[in-house]
Enzyme design. Structure first.
Site, PDB file in Angstrom:
ATOM      1  N   HIS A 302      -1.941  -4.942   5.586  1.00  0.00           N
ATOM      2  CA  HIS A 302      -2.365  -3.571   5.919  1.00  0.00           C
ATOM      3  C   HIS A 302      -1.135  -2.751   6.282  1.00  0.00           C
ATOM      4  O   HIS A 302      -0.195  -3.270   6.892  1.00  0.00           O
ATOM      5  CB  HIS A 302      -3.339  -3.584   7.105  1.00  0.00           C
ATOM      6  N   ASP A 359     -11.532  -5.640   4.100  1.00  0.00           N
ATOM      7  CA  ASP A 359     -12.110  -6.006   2.800  1.00  0.00           C
ATOM      8  C   ASP A 359     -12.271  -7.505   2.607  1.00  0.00           C
ATOM      9  O   ASP A 359     -12.886  -7.931   1.627  1.00  0.00           O
ATOM     10  CB  ASP A 359     -11.239  -5.426   1.672  1.00  0.00           C
TER      11      ASP A 359
END
Ligand code: SDX
Length: 424
Positions: A302, A359
């Site tokens: 991320h 996700d």
């Protein structure tokens, strides 16, 4: 107010430094070019603040996420998606009467113009739902043309928030060749979506409360995430005074990318590939580390979180809870757990602070809820919609908003004369 000093070619310049409500520091370089002739260069904007915002706060090092100051863990446990949508868009939690009125407005606007169904007919069943949803979002502007009338903007926001769910369900029904199921006012937001997705004219469809609650949790967890790629796109497009339908349609397109919201579909495809390849998770961890391979561990890493994504933590537990409650087993969940464990004990991932993101587990839950894989990113968009709207509204209402127009460093040819074609 403190300042930051910059020395360019032995000349010293000072720029103001200001602090956010969580004590983040920013150097105000709004006058950098006019003062120094130089621009700041930050490809990917990893170190650049595009705006001031009071909507969502993320501390990537601590793994903190708050919507309007409320910790995501509390909202996930105690709130609902409709209440979180109100919070993000209006800046505070609604009282009972305000929430009831908000719900009633969503119900009032949940139907779509019958002519919109003709747009669905133009698409092949194989069309990716994100392409269709982007087109449907912008098409709403054709059916509600009072686009920037200040009196109508709030109504258009409610129209978009209400109709997107219906359009998403219609998109799925069209792709599987089943008749559209119309919204029902006696169901909650998530119950109604599930009913529109899975009800058939041949038999009554009863929404499983476990499924509805799990869907609502997923939507809450996806509702906003400050200046991510798609929210920044919504702001970028909206900064030209494009209407909310056009700006959100652009956000849908940005979200589709596999590095962003499209990752949830990619994660399941990756887990299925590992499963079909015998389940050797270490082989794929090694592949993800190999610079010569194009393979990345989807659902990992991320730009902001250098600790666990708090949403991934909640979803990792929810995956177990939902599958147990539905008496569902999914071999992909075991593979996901093995992959996570292998990666989190591997120096490559540890050194780069690569952890599971939102996700990584969401697709496992969507599968258990019966959502088809190619609809996963549409589910992300459904959840992110109130965040996009809140970001657009904050930008649109800020008198300091200027059209977003970044600069560049030119690296092409210097001036040269045109040559006739017979001399090239
Ligand atoms: C979302 O911004 C948001 O808030 C997004 C989001 C939201 O709610 O809106 O949180 C939703 O988009 C989550 C991210 C979903 N995408 C994926 O899961 C795709 C896989 N992840 C990566 O592609 C990547 O981690 C990104 C895109 C998420 C972040 O990319 P960055 O910040 O540009 O990081 P990078 O590519 O510069 O990577 C830094 C290093 C590199 O190695 P080195 O060059 O230092 O050797 O980490 C490596 C990368 O190769 N790396 C990975 C990796 N992610 C980063 N290596 C293997 N597998 C990965 N997944």
């Amino acid at each position: 107010m403190s300042t930051a000093k910059l020395i360019i070619n032995d000349k010293e310049f000072e720029f103001p430094v200001f602090e956010g409500s969580e004590h983040e520091l920013a150097i105000d370089v709004a006058k950098l070019r006019s003062a120094t002739g130089a621009i700041a260069y930050d490809p990917g904007y990893g170190n650049t603040g595009s705006c001031m915002s009071s909507i969502t706060y993320i501390d990537g090092d601590q793994g903190i996420l708050r919507y309007r100051g409320y910790p995501i863990e509390q909202l996930a446990e105690k709130s609902t998606f409709v209440e979180v949508a109100y919070l993000l868009i209006n800046g505070r939690l609604p009282n009972a009467d305000e929430l009831d009125k908000f719900n009633k407005r969503l119900i009032k606007h949940v139907m779509v113009h019958e002519d919109i169904k003709k747009l669905f007919e133009a698409y092949p069943p194989s069309a990716h739902p994100m392409a269709v949803m982007s087109a449907m979002a912008i098409s709403l502007s054709a059916f509600h043309p009072d686009l920037l009338d200040p009196e109508i903007i709030d109504t258009n926001i409610m129209r978009l928030l209400a109709k997107f769910k219906t359009l998403a369900a219609f998109c799925y029904k069209k792709s599987v060749g089943q008749p559209y199921v119309y919204p029902r006012s006696d169901l909650s937001y998530s119950e109604d979506f599930l009913h529109m997705m899975f009800a058939l004219p041949t038999e009554p469809y009863h929404v499983n409360p476990v499924v509805a609650r799990a869907l609502d949790l997923l939507l809450v967890l996806h509702a906003d995430h400050e200046q991510n790629c798609s929210a920044s796109t919504v702001r970028m497009v909206g900064s030209s005074q494009a209407n909310v339908f056009a700006s959100v349609a652009a956000g849908v397109n940005a979200l589709w990318g596999p590095l962003h919201g499209g990752a949830n579909q990619e994660v399941i495809m990756m887990l299925e590939e590992i499963q079909h390849d015998g389940g050797d998770v270490q082989k794929y961890v090694n592949l993800a580390k190999d610079k010569n391979s194009k393979f990345r561990l989807m659902g990992f890493g991320h730009r902001v979180y250098k600790n666990f994504d708090p949403r991934a933590k909640i979803l990792a537990k929810a995956a177990d809870d939902v599958l147990n409650a539905l008496h569902v087993t999914d071999p992909l969940l075991d593979i996901a757990r093995g992959l996570e464990d292998a990666a989190l004990h591997d120096d490559y991932f540890v050194e780069r602070k690569l952890y599971p993101n939102v996700d990584f587990y969401s697709g496992i839950i969507y599968r258990a809820l019966g959502i088809p894989t190619n609809m996963f990113t549409v589910m992300f968009a459904l959840g992110r919609l109130p965040g996009w709207i809140a970001q657009w509204k904050e930008m649109h209402n800020d008198p300091a908003t200027r059209i977003n127009r970044p600069r560049q460093i030119y690296t092409g040819e210097t001036v040269r004369d045109y040559t006739p074609i017979d001399q090239r």
